[in-house]
Write an enzyme that holds these catalytic residues in place. Structure first.
Site, mmCIF file in Angstrom:
data_model
loop_
_atom_site.group_PDB
_atom_site.id
_atom_site.type_symbol
_atom_site.label_atom_id
_atom_site.label_comp_id
_atom_site.label_asym_id
_atom_site.label_seq_id
_atom_site.Cartn_x
_atom_site.Cartn_y
_atom_site.Cartn_z
ATOM 1 C CG HIS A 6 4.775 4.759 8.885
ATOM 2 N ND1 HIS A 6 4.074 3.828 8.169
ATOM 3 C CD2 HIS A 6 5.403 5.547 7.976
ATOM 4 C CE1 HIS A 6 4.264 4.047 6.860
ATOM 5 N NE2 HIS A 6 5.071 5.085 6.727
ATOM 6 C CG ASN A 58 7.452 3.485 3.660
ATOM 7 O OD1 ASN A 58 6.898 4.057 4.584
ATOM 8 N ND2 ASN A 58 6.927 3.415 2.444
ATOM 9 N NE ARG A 108 -1.254 2.796 2.412
ATOM 10 C CZ ARG A 108 -0.790 4.019 2.628
ATOM 11 N NH1 ARG A 108 -0.866 4.939 1.689
ATOM 12 N NH2 ARG A 108 -0.225 4.331 3.785
ATOM 13 C CG ASP A 109 3.593 4.151 2.940
ATOM 14 O OD1 ASP A 109 4.065 4.791 1.984
ATOM 15 O OD2 ASP A 109 3.761 4.510 4.118
ATOM 16 C CG HIS A 139 9.000 7.720 5.653
ATOM 17 N ND1 HIS A 139 8.422 8.443 4.643
ATOM 18 C CD2 HIS A 139 8.109 6.744 5.943
ATOM 19 C CE1 HIS A 139 7.234 7.930 4.337
ATOM 20 N NE2 HIS A 139 7.019 6.907 5.117
ATOM 21 C CB CYS A 193 10.698 11.030 0.131
ATOM 22 S SG CYS A 193 10.109 12.472 1.022
HETATM 23 ZN ZN ZN Z 1 5.409 5.666 4.786
#
Ligand code: ZN
Length: 305
Positions: free
Chosen positions: A207, A249, A16-17, A209, A240
């Site tokens: 979460h 991520n 997803r992300d 990055h 990003c």
């Molecule tokens: Zn993310």
């Protein structure tokens, strides 16, 4: 060093992300990635998001991806939704773990959804009710928790206030997103402490990055604070959105590699996971930023060409 947890729960967010921040790939490729991840031992996967196809074309086929994906027993799959319409689609698709995002930074929230943070929180209160009445669990992800690309620093007290509000409105879990990789160990410590002071009991997920190379340092700091739930993305999938070419991520295999060497269980087979990161590179036709993908596990003495 403080006492470390014996195990952590990693939620794989690559499908997803990750994919949402890459060039679109075919439905079949998304299903292959999702199924490969389901076979790594990972226990949680953020599978899709139900967003408007014009807003995010990468997720336009979310229903079809989810229909075709093999659902593995013992893996908890979740979906992200932007609003009531998305929540209805996610519920209709059978999801029982659903995430919704609000940005701690007013400017960032307005740029994303054209609403103030407070207005979004009103919407989220209704969304949580809808999800609960359908028997689903609601997670609120607070974006820009460690800093905002428009406003700069974000006050941990403001984030803690948002947490207090969403917990009152019934959120089952809160997640803190380091949306543009501004987090550092100091900021992680200050944020977690501020949130715990206000809401000591709510389950917390972080979460990170790796935009500026601090993701593993932040992970270690969070472990020292007793946090045991983290998002990560296979291969570091998902650049990003604010810095073309930059890492996004935290790479799942980098996290798993470090955690296992510290004696912390994840349930994930690292070799299998590296295999999926290689598959992700093949499906996307590009190199991904993960160091463990490049170098292999510690026992592999020769790096890939
Ligand atoms: Zn993310």
């Amino acid at each position: 060093m403080s006492q470390m947890p014996a195990a952590v729960s990693i939620r794989e967010v690559g499908p997803r992300d990750g994919l949402q921040n890459e060039e679109p790939i075919p439905t079949g490729a998304k299903v292959r990635l999702l199924d490969a991840l389901s076979g790594t031992g990972v226990r949680r996967i953020e599978a899709v998001s139900f967003v408007h196809p014009r807003a995010i074309p990468q997720m336009a086929d979310a229903d079809e991806v989810w229909r075709q994906a093999g659902k593995v027993d013992g893996v908890r799959y979740s979906a992200l939704v932007p609003n009531t319409r998305g929540a209805e689609r996610a519920l209709a698709a059978g999801f029982t773990e659903i995430e919704v995002v609000v940005s701690a930074s007013d400017t960032h929230n307005r740029r994303n959804v054209n609403r103030s943070t407070d207005e979004s929180l009103d919407d989220i209160a209704e969304l949580i009710d809808l999800l609960h009445s359908a028997g689903a669990r609601a997670e609120v992800i607070v974006a820009t928790s460690f800093g905002c690309p428009y406003e700069g620093d974000v006050d941990p007290g403001r984030v803690a206030g948002i947490v207090e509000r969403v917990v009152r409105d019934g959120a089952d879990r809160v997640a803190f997103g380091d949306t543009t990789g501004m987090g550092t160990p100091r900021r992680v410590r200050e944020l977690v402490t501020a949130v715990r002071d206000r809401e000591p009991d709510v389950p917390v997920l972080l979460h990170f990055h790796n935009t500026r190379g601090t993701a593993l340092a932040n992970l270690l700091t969070a472990l020292e604070l007793g946090i045991t739930e983290f998002d990560a993305s296979v291969g570091g999938l998902g650049g990003c959105p604010y810095a073309p070419g930059a890492s996004g991520n935290l790479a799942t295999e980098e996290a798993v590699h470090m955690l296992h060497d510290m004696g912390i269980d994840t349930g994930i087979d690292l070799d299998a996971l590296i295999g999926v990161a290689e598959l992700a590179e093949e499906l996307l036709g590009k190199r991904l930023p993960s160091g463990v993908l490049r170098a292999g596990p510690r026992t592999r003495l020769t790096a890939r060409p």
